[in-house]
Design an enzyme around this catalytic site. Structure first.
Site, short mmCIF file in Angstrom:
data_model
loop_
_atom_site.label_atom_id
_atom_site.label_comp_id
_atom_site.label_asym_id
_atom_site.label_seq_id
_atom_site.Cartn_x
_atom_site.Cartn_y
_atom_site.Cartn_z
N TYR A 149 33.86 39.28 53.12
CA TYR A 149 32.52 39.53 53.75
C TYR A 149 32.34 39.41 55.24
CZ TYR A 149 31.78 40.28 48.98
OH TYR A 149 32.16 40.88 47.42
N LYS A 196 44.90 35.18 44.84
CA LYS A 196 45.99 36.15 44.59
C LYS A 196 47.14 35.67 45.43
CE LYS A 196 47.17 40.02 43.05
NZ LYS A 196 47.62 40.19 41.51
N ASP A 228 43.49 38.62 38.68
CA ASP A 228 43.56 39.51 37.72
C ASP A 228 43.72 38.84 36.42
OD1 ASP A 228 46.01 38.56 38.96
OD2 ASP A 228 46.97 40.52 38.38
N ASP A 252 32.36 36.59 43.65
CA ASP A 252 31.08 37.56 43.57
C ASP A 252 31.26 38.52 42.43
OD1 ASP A 252 29.15 39.44 43.92
OD2 ASP A 252 29.93 40.33 45.83
N ASP A 256 29.75 38.11 38.10
CA ASP A 256 28.95 39.21 37.54
C ASP A 256 29.79 39.39 36.14
OD1 ASP A 256 27.35 39.81 39.77
OD2 ASP A 256 27.86 41.92 39.56
#
Ligand code: NAD
Length: 376
Positions: A149, A196, A228, A252, A256
Site C-alpha cells: 500500500y 507467502k 492461501d 487487510d 475481512d
C-alpha cells in the site's frame, strides 16, 4: 482527566456509527468525571468536496495535537473515478503514516450470542476450540504503514501495464512482530505469522526477522502459514488461531474474512498504534471500525454501530488508560446482544428469530447506553 479526541466521521455510514460511539463516550464521561473534548475534522470524500484534497494538511496537524483519533469510514462511488492520489482512501494512508501508527490490532471474536450469524457449522467451530465451544477469539496484527500500500507504483508510458511494489525493511517487520508478540503474551501465547514465503522475497525476510524476534519470547509458540493456507484454515478451523501477525495487504484481506465469521463486518473494531506518545504520555492511537463507508446502506439507519462503539472501547483502553470503563462498554455491547437486539446484518439469517428484535443504528446505540448507565 480531560481527553482531546479528534473525530473524523467521514462518509457514508461513518457519521451514523460515530454518533452512537461518541454518545457512549459521553455516558462514560458523565459517570466517571472524565471529559472527552471532540475536535471534529474532515477527511475522505467530504474533504475532497470542500477542499479538493482527501486529507487537508490542517486535518493531520489538528489530529497530531489530540490524544486519540476516532474515525468512521471514508469513500464512496462518487469519488471512485478520481486519480489514485486524490481518492478518499488516500486520507487513511496519510493519517496512518502521518501519525506513525504502524500496527493495526483487529480483534475478531465470535460472541456466543452471535453464533447463528456465523456461517460455519458447529462441528467446524468446536473441533478447533480448545474448550470444545462453538466460538473463536483471535487477534490480527496487521502491519499498517508499509508493504504494497506504500510501495512504489506506476504505469507504463502507454498505460497498458501497471505495477505496485511490496517492500519491507527489517525494522518495519521487527516492530510489527514485537507488537504481535506483546499481544500474544497477554493472550494464549500463540503467534502465527502469515506470509507467502514460498514465492515472495519480502516474505522470506519476515521469516528471518521472526527467527530473531521469537528468541526474545521463548514462552510464545510461533508458527508460519502461507496466506492461501491461512485463508483456508480460517474457515476450516478458526479456533486454532490466537494472534496472527502479517503484512498490510494480507492483514487487510484476512481480517475481512475473519469479520464474516464473527457475524458481520459491522462488529469489528480496530486500534492502530505504535507512533509517538500523545501529549498526555499515553499511546496516540487511531481507532476505527474495520468496515468501509457502506454506501449501499448509508442514510437508512440500518448500519451496525457496534464496531465503532467497540473501537471507542479500545480507545478508552489504550489511549486513555481507562480499562474498567473499556470493559464496561464491552459488557454493555454484550448485554444488548443478550437482550436479543440485532441490527439487520447480525440477525439470524437476515430475518428476525423469535428471541431477536431488529433495531437501527440509533436504537442499538441507545440500548448500549441504557445498559451501560445501569453498570456505572
Ligand atoms: P464496506 O465495508 O463499506 O461494505 C461491505 C459490505 O458490508 C456492504 O454490503 C455493507 O453494506 C456491509 N457493511 C459494512 N459496514 C457495515 C455496518 N457497520 N453494518 C452493516 N453492514 C455493513 O466495503 P466496500 O463496499 O468494499 O467499500 C465501500 C467504500 O468504503 C469504498 O469507497 C471503499 O474504498 C471504502 N472503504 C473505506 C474503509 C475505511 O474507511 N476504513 C475501509 C474499507 C473500504
Amino acid at each position: 482527566m480531560t481527553y482531546s479526541i479528534a473525530l473524523i466521521p467521514g462518509d457514508g455510514i461513518g457519521p451514523e456509527v460515530i454518533t452512537p460511539a461518541t454518545e457512549v463516550l459521553d455516558t462514560i464521561g458523565d459517570a466517571s468525571g472524565h471529559v472527552f473534548n471532540y475536535v471534529e475534522l474532515e477527511a475522505g470524500g467530504c474533504a475532497i468536496d470542500r477542499t479538493g484534497e482527501p486529507l487537508p494538511k490542517e486535518t493531520l496537524e489538528a489530529v497530531k495535537q489530540c490524544d486519540a483519533l476516532l474515525l468512521g469510514a471514508v469513500g464512496g462511488p462518487q469519488w471512485e473515478t478520481l486519480p489514485g492520489h486524490l481518492r478518499p482512501e488516500r486520507a487513511l494512508l496519510g493519517l496512518r503514516s502521518g501519525l506513525g501508527v504502524f500496527a493495526n490490532l483487529r480483534p475478531a471474536k465470535l460472541l456466543p450470542q452471535l453464533r447463528s450469524a456465523c456461517p460455519l457449522k458447529d462441528d467446524v467451530l468446536v473441533s478447533s476450540n480448545s474448550e470444545g465451544k462453538a466460538e473463536f477469539d483471535l487477534l490480527i496484527v496487521r502491519e499498517l504503514t508499509g508493504g504494497l500500500y506504500f510501495g512504489e507504483r506506476g504505469r507504463s508510458a502507454d498505460h497498458r501495464a501497471a505495477f505496485d511494489t511490496e517492500t519491507y525493511t527489517w525494522d518495519e517487520i521487527e516492530r510489527t512482530l514485537r507488537m504481535g508478540c506483546e499481544a500474544a503474551m497477554g493472550r494464549r501465547k500463540k503467534l502465527c505469522i502469515v506470509d507467502k514465503a514460498n514465492v515472495l522475497e519480502s516474505s522470506r525476510l519476515w521469516r528471518e526477522v521472526a527467527a530473531v524476534v521469537s528468541k526474545a519470547y521463548p514462552d510464545i509458540e510461533t508458527s508460519f502459514l502461507y496466506v492461501d493456507n491461512a485463508a483456508m484454515q480460517l474457515v476450516r478451523a478458526p479456533g486454532q488461531f490466537d494472534v496472527i501477525a502479517t503484512s498490510n495487504l494480507f492483514g487487510d484481506i484476512l481480517s475481512d474474512e475473519a469479520s464474516a465469521l464473527a457475524g458481520s463486518i459491522g462488529m469489528l473494531p480496530s486500534a492502530s498504534l505504535g507512533g509517538p506518545l500523545a501529549k498526555n504520555g499515553r499511546p496516540m492511537g487511531m481507532y476505527e471500525p474495520i468496515h468501509g463507508s457502506a454506501p449501499d446502506i448509508a442514510g437508512k439507519n440500518i448500519a451496525n454501530p457496534l464496531g465503532a462503539i467497540l473501537s471507542a472501547a479500545l480507545m478508552l483502553r489504550y489511549s486513555c488508560g481507562l480499562e474498567k470503563e473499556a470493559r464496561a462498554v464491552e459488557d454493555a455491547v454484550s448485554a444488548a446482544l443478550d437482550a436479543g437486539l440485532r441490527t439487520r446484518d447480525i440477525a439470524a439469517k437476515g430475518r428476525t428469530a423469535a428471541n431477536e428484535t431488529i433495531v437501527g443504528a440509533r436504537e442499538m446505540g441507545e440500548a448500549v447506553i441504557a445498559l451501560l448507565e445501569k453498570t456505572l
